[in-house]
Design a protein around this motif. Structure first.
Motif, PDB file in Angstrom:
ATOM      1  N   PHE A 136       0.823  -1.210   0.000  1.00 20.08           N
ATOM      2  CA  PHE A 136       0.000   0.000   0.000  1.00 20.08           C
ATOM      3  C   PHE A 136       0.862   1.267   0.000  1.00 20.08           C
ATOM      4  O   PHE A 136       1.896   1.340   0.670  1.00 20.08           O
ATOM      5  CB  PHE A 136      -0.906   0.030   1.235  1.00 20.08           C
ATOM      6  CG  PHE A 136      -2.050  -0.936   1.181  1.00 20.08           C
ATOM      7  CD1 PHE A 136      -3.345  -0.469   0.966  1.00 20.08           C
ATOM      8  CD2 PHE A 136      -1.847  -2.298   1.348  1.00 20.08           C
ATOM      9  CE1 PHE A 136      -4.406  -1.349   0.920  1.00 20.08           C
ATOM     10  CE2 PHE A 136      -2.906  -3.182   1.304  1.00 20.08           C
ATOM     11  CZ  PHE A 136      -4.196  -2.706   1.083  1.00 20.08           C
ATOM     12  N   LYS A 137       0.424   2.284  -0.746  1.00 22.13           N
ATOM     13  CA  LYS A 137       1.083   3.580  -0.721  1.00 22.13           C
ATOM     14  C   LYS A 137       1.018   4.205   0.670  1.00 22.13           C
ATOM     15  O   LYS A 137       1.947   4.879   1.103  1.00 22.13           O
ATOM     16  CB  LYS A 137       0.420   4.529  -1.724  1.00 22.13           C
ATOM     17  CG  LYS A 137       0.583   4.129  -3.175  1.00 22.13           C
ATOM     18  CD  LYS A 137      -0.108   5.139  -4.081  1.00 22.13           C
ATOM     19  CE  LYS A 137       0.045   4.742  -5.553  1.00 22.13           C
ATOM     20  NZ  LYS A 137      -0.643   5.725  -6.438  1.00 22.13           N
ATOM     21  N   SER A 138      -0.080   3.988   1.361  1.00 17.15           N
ATOM     22  CA  SER A 138      -0.284   4.608   2.667  1.00 17.15           C
ATOM     23  C   SER A 138       0.630   4.029   3.738  1.00 17.15           C
ATOM     24  O   SER A 138       0.799   4.651   4.799  1.00 17.15           O
ATOM     25  CB  SER A 138      -1.749   4.456   3.100  1.00 17.15           C
ATOM     26  OG  SER A 138      -2.125   3.096   3.084  1.00 17.15           O
TER      27      SER A 138
ATOM     28  N   ASN B 201      -9.308   0.688  -1.613  1.00 19.56           N
ATOM     29  CA  ASN B 201      -8.795   0.816  -2.990  1.00 19.56           C
ATOM     30  C   ASN B 201      -7.277   0.696  -3.050  1.00 19.56           C
ATOM     31  O   ASN B 201      -6.597   1.455  -3.747  1.00 19.56           O
ATOM     32  CB  ASN B 201      -9.238   2.146  -3.617  1.00 19.56           C
ATOM     33  CG  ASN B 201     -10.740   2.246  -3.741  1.00 19.56           C
ATOM     34  OD1 ASN B 201     -11.431   1.247  -3.960  1.00 19.56           O
ATOM     35  ND2 ASN B 201     -11.266   3.450  -3.582  1.00 19.56           N
ATOM     36  N   GLY B 202      -6.754  -0.279  -2.310  1.00 21.15           N
ATOM     37  CA  GLY B 202      -5.328  -0.564  -2.380  1.00 21.15           C
ATOM     38  C   GLY B 202      -5.000  -1.403  -3.599  1.00 21.15           C
ATOM     39  O   GLY B 202      -5.843  -1.578  -4.503  1.00 21.15           O
TER      40      GLY B 202
ATOM     41  N   ALA C 181      -9.248   6.375   0.649  1.00 18.86           N
ATOM     42  CA  ALA C 181      -8.577   5.565  -0.369  1.00 18.86           C
ATOM     43  C   ALA C 181      -7.067   5.597  -0.164  1.00 18.86           C
ATOM     44  O   ALA C 181      -6.506   6.569   0.330  1.00 18.86           O
ATOM     45  CB  ALA C 181      -8.937   6.057  -1.765  1.00 18.86           C
ATOM     46  N   ASP C 182      -6.415   4.516  -0.569  1.00 22.90           N
ATOM     47  CA  ASP C 182      -4.969   4.380  -0.409  1.00 22.90           C
ATOM     48  C   ASP C 182      -4.212   5.520  -1.092  1.00 22.90           C
ATOM     49  O   ASP C 182      -3.207   6.012  -0.577  1.00 22.90           O
ATOM     50  CB  ASP C 182      -4.531   3.033  -0.988  1.00 22.90           C
ATOM     51  CG  ASP C 182      -3.053   2.752  -0.781  1.00 22.90           C
ATOM     52  OD1 ASP C 182      -2.557   3.000   0.338  1.00 22.90           O
ATOM     53  OD2 ASP C 182      -2.402   2.298  -1.739  1.00 22.90           O
ATOM     54  N   SER C 183      -4.691   5.955  -2.225  1.00 26.77           N
ATOM     55  CA  SER C 183      -3.998   7.017  -2.965  1.00 26.77           C
ATOM     56  C   SER C 183      -4.250   8.403  -2.368  1.00 26.77           C
ATOM     57  O   SER C 183      -3.455   9.325  -2.573  1.00 26.77           O
ATOM     58  CB  SER C 183      -4.438   7.005  -4.432  1.00 26.77           C
ATOM     59  OG  SER C 183      -5.842   7.207  -4.532  1.00 26.77           O
ATOM     60  N   ASP C 184      -5.355   8.576  -1.643  1.00 26.72           N
ATOM     61  CA  ASP C 184      -5.708   9.888  -1.110  1.00 26.72           C
ATOM     62  C   ASP C 184      -5.090  10.167   0.254  1.00 26.72           C
ATOM     63  O   ASP C 184      -4.816  11.333   0.583  1.00 26.72           O
ATOM     64  CB  ASP C 184      -7.235  10.024  -0.995  1.00 26.72           C
ATOM     65  CG  ASP C 184      -7.909  10.094  -2.347  1.00 26.72           C
ATOM     66  OD1 ASP C 184      -7.253  10.542  -3.311  1.00 26.72           O
ATOM     67  OD2 ASP C 184      -9.090   9.702  -2.448  1.00 26.72           O
TER      68      ASP C 184
ATOM     69  N   GLU D 247      -1.850  12.127   0.195  1.00 21.70           N
ATOM     70  CA  GLU D 247      -2.097  13.487  -0.267  1.00 21.70           C
ATOM     71  C   GLU D 247      -2.644  14.358   0.869  1.00 21.70           C
ATOM     72  O   GLU D 247      -2.262  15.518   1.013  1.00 21.70           O
ATOM     73  CB  GLU D 247      -3.101  13.469  -1.429  1.00 21.70           C
ATOM     74  CG  GLU D 247      -2.630  12.713  -2.649  1.00 21.70           C
ATOM     75  CD  GLU D 247      -1.522  13.459  -3.373  1.00 21.70           C
ATOM     76  OE1 GLU D 247      -1.707  14.647  -3.677  1.00 21.70           O
ATOM     77  OE2 GLU D 247      -0.455  12.844  -3.611  1.00 21.70           O
TER      78      GLU D 247
ATOM     79  N   LYS E  25     -14.351  11.951  -0.446  1.00 20.24           N
ATOM     80  CA  LYS E  25     -13.114  11.180  -0.495  1.00 20.24           C
ATOM     81  C   LYS E  25     -12.624  10.797   0.898  1.00 20.24           C
ATOM     82  O   LYS E  25     -11.795   9.903   1.045  1.00 20.24           O
ATOM     83  CB  LYS E  25     -12.019  11.976  -1.218  1.00 20.24           C
ATOM     84  CG  LYS E  25     -12.282  12.178  -2.706  1.00 20.24           C
ATOM     85  CD  LYS E  25     -11.081  12.835  -3.375  1.00 20.24           C
ATOM     86  CE  LYS E  25     -11.290  12.923  -4.879  1.00 20.24           C
ATOM     87  NZ  LYS E  25     -10.098  13.497  -5.559  1.00 20.24           N
TER      88      LYS E  25
END
Length: 584
Positions: A465-467, A499-500, A537-540, A543, A559
């Motif tokens: 995961f990005k997170s 949403n990973g 979400a993993d992408s948010d 951010e 989101k």
């Protein structure tokens, strides 16, 4: 902040043939009790709210009578305070501090009232006077003590023993400077003074100014009084149950300009009390099921702009209300459209109308349209003053703020009977005192804390995961600032990351409440409570925590979702991470 409030209200009248108003006597009043026979009407209520660092509950009682009656303020306070503690199933020995609000009285009336009703235990007792916002000021002080972790159980008490007839600006201490001297000087420069009570003049001029700016008609102000008297007719605890016609309100005794007596709140003697406790105290006493959360509370006092604008509306608190509401909505991420029920300070009908705009219920100049559309009553966008407001139920100055709190707690718990607002989940309170102070509070129906896992997870490979890099950075931050962050935040967060990779999900717990803090992924073998759950979400998530995406914007766009204590989520700003510098 979380606050459990069990509010007992009793509005008692022994009027033989008239009701006393701030602007004079109103004929043909309704008798609530038989002459010479006292029959209190009881309505237990509960309100629960609390700070980010801990919950606070409040139980309150309230008792109103005709001004000038035989019962003095210690007796009125006794009725409210004893009932509040009994409703909370607490003893006075549980109370560690007390805040007492009143306007007409000597400096230690709070001690005298508490000694008479509850006893003498040596606790700190603070007497506060902020004119008509004194009750909310007492609540504000008590809440801050709980929120700051200085006490687990605090009493907020408000009472008033008033004279019959108009509310005046009479200086109780003629050798002292009148605290409203600047307000009156500016008003006199703009409009001069007429032969009428000073306080109604101030609010009448505010209505006049709104009419000159936006074309508001006398009927719009009268419709507000008509609405509040109608609401009061459904409230068994108010001073006057009569539902007047619009024409009767317009034709009633003129007070100043277009302001008539039926558009003015009646004076009354009365008392209200609330008991605030911490989250741990609430849990020990199993009070969660009657909980209402105080999401935010703001007090604003005058700035030079109150006088420099030379505006009658600003002199009576328009700018103060606007700023307090703006802060509340900014801190919560909510907006007026999220509110269902409002109790606001309708001391005179013009003040309710201009407060619609100041609170953000409509743009400036659109209050008359809001009134015409019925967006201030049942079937409209909001229900404003379902209790009947100050105009319908009376206005003992020091008790009014706690009375508003009582009504909103009743509404959020679904216990308001025939005046119940449908689907009431978020409530707004507005209490103002000339001189000046405005207190705005947002309440929300309490939600049980979600259960989350605290032990390491073997279910998902979180390295994908990005997170995960974000949580690793938080761990490093805790190594350096853990104790400081725990002191500032005092909450446990559950992160549900969606949403990973391959649509997978992961769960993490960030504990900023215990020790030096900790960060752990989630599994299913051990559970503990979190103050709020963040769904993102993993992408948010990177951010948001890196400051690239505004969290309020993310929340409004869906989101970022929050479950549990909304107020706790605001503390996440302390976790904001720095964007890593690029390496050559």
């Amino acid at each position: 902040m979380h606050l459990q409030v069990n509010l007992k209200l009793s509005y008692i009248s022994s009027w033989p043939s008239h009701l006393h108003s701030h602007c004079g006597r109103l004929s043909k009043s309704v008798l609530l009790i038989r002459a010479g026979h006292w029959m209190p009407v009881h309505l237990p209520n509960s309100l629960l709210g609390g700070p980010v660092v801990g919950r606070n509950w409040d139980y309150a009682g309230m008792y109103f009578v005709k001004p000038g009656g035989p019962r003095d303020y210690p007796d009125l306070a006794k009725e409210a305070a004893e009932t509040a503690l009994a409703d909370a199933k607490l003893r006075y020995s549980d109370v560690q501090q007390a805040y007492v609000g009143y306007v007409y009285g000597n400096s230690t009336c709070g001690q005298r009232a508490i000694y008479h009703s509850l006893g003498m235990t040596g606790i700190p007792i603070f007497n506060v006077n902020n004119n008509c916002s004194s009750g909310s000021t007492a609540l504000f002080g008590a809440r801050q003590v709980i929120e700051g972790g200085l006490a687990d159980c605090v009493l907020a008490l408000g009472f008033e023993k008033m004279e019959s007839g108009p509310l005046s600006n009479k200086n109780q201490f003629p050798l002292h400077t009148n605290p409203l001297d600047h307000h009156l000087e500016v008003m006199g420069d703009i409009y001069g003074f007429d032969v009428a009570p000073i306080v109604p003049q101030m609010f009448s001029h505010a209505g006049r100014e709104h009419s000159q700016r936006y074309g508001t008609k006398p009927e719009h102000f009268a419709k507000i009084a008509w609405k509040n008297h109608k609401h009061a007719s459904n409230n068994p605890l108010v001073l006057n149950h009569r539902h007047y016609s619009l024409q009767e309100i317009l034709d009633s005794k003129p007070i100043h300009g277009d302001l008539t007596v039926l558009q003015c709140c009646p004076s009354s003697d009365g008392a209200a009390a609330a008991v605030l406790v911490s989250e741990e105290f609430m849990r020990r006493h199993s009070l969660e099921d009657r909980a209402v959360e105080i999401l935010v509370q703001e007090m604003v006092t005058d700035t030079p702009e109150t006088f420099s604008t030379r505006s009658a509306m600003d002199l009576v608190g328009y700018k103060l209300t606007e700023e307090a509401a703006r802060r509340c909505f900014r801190r919560t991420g909510l907006s007026p459209v999220d509110v269902q029920v409002v109790e606001l300070h309708d001391c005179f009908s013009p003040n309710e109308l201009i407060s619609y705009e100041a609170l953000g219920l409509c743009p400036p100049g659109q209050a008359a349209t809001l009134v015409d559309k019925g967006d201030n009553t049942y079937g409209g966008r909001w229900v404003v003053n379902p209790s009947g407001g100050l105009i319908g139920k009376g206005h003992p100055l020091g008790a009014t703020g706690l009375a508003q709190c009582a009504e909103l707690s009743t509404q959020l718990r679904g216990e308001a009977g025939s005046r119940q607002v449908k689907d009431a989940n978020v409530a707004l309170q507005h209490n103002i005192g000339l001189g000046g102070a405005v207190v705005v509070t947002i309440y929300q129906k309490y939600k049980q804390q979600p259960q989350v896992v605290m032990s390491p997870s073997n279910d998902v490979n979180t390295e994908e995961f990005k997170s995960t890099a974000v949580f690793d950075s938080i761990k490093e931050k805790l190594k350096q600032e853990g104790k400081q962050l725990v002191g500032k935040v005092g909450a446990v967060f559950a992160f549900h990351v969606t949403n990973g990779p391959g649509g997978k999900e992961s769960r993490w717990v960030v504990d900023l409440k215990n020790g030096s803090g900790s960060v752990d992924p989630v599994s299913n073998d051990k559970r503990s409570s979190a103050d709020c759950t963040i769904i993102v979400a993993d992408s948010d998530l990177p951010e948001i925590l890196m400051g690239k995406m505004n969290p309020q914007v993310a929340f409004m766009k869906g989101k970022l979702k929050i479950e549990g204590k909304m107020a706790a989520a605001f503390k996440l700003q302390h976790l904001r991470l720095r964007t890593p510098k690029a390496r050559l």
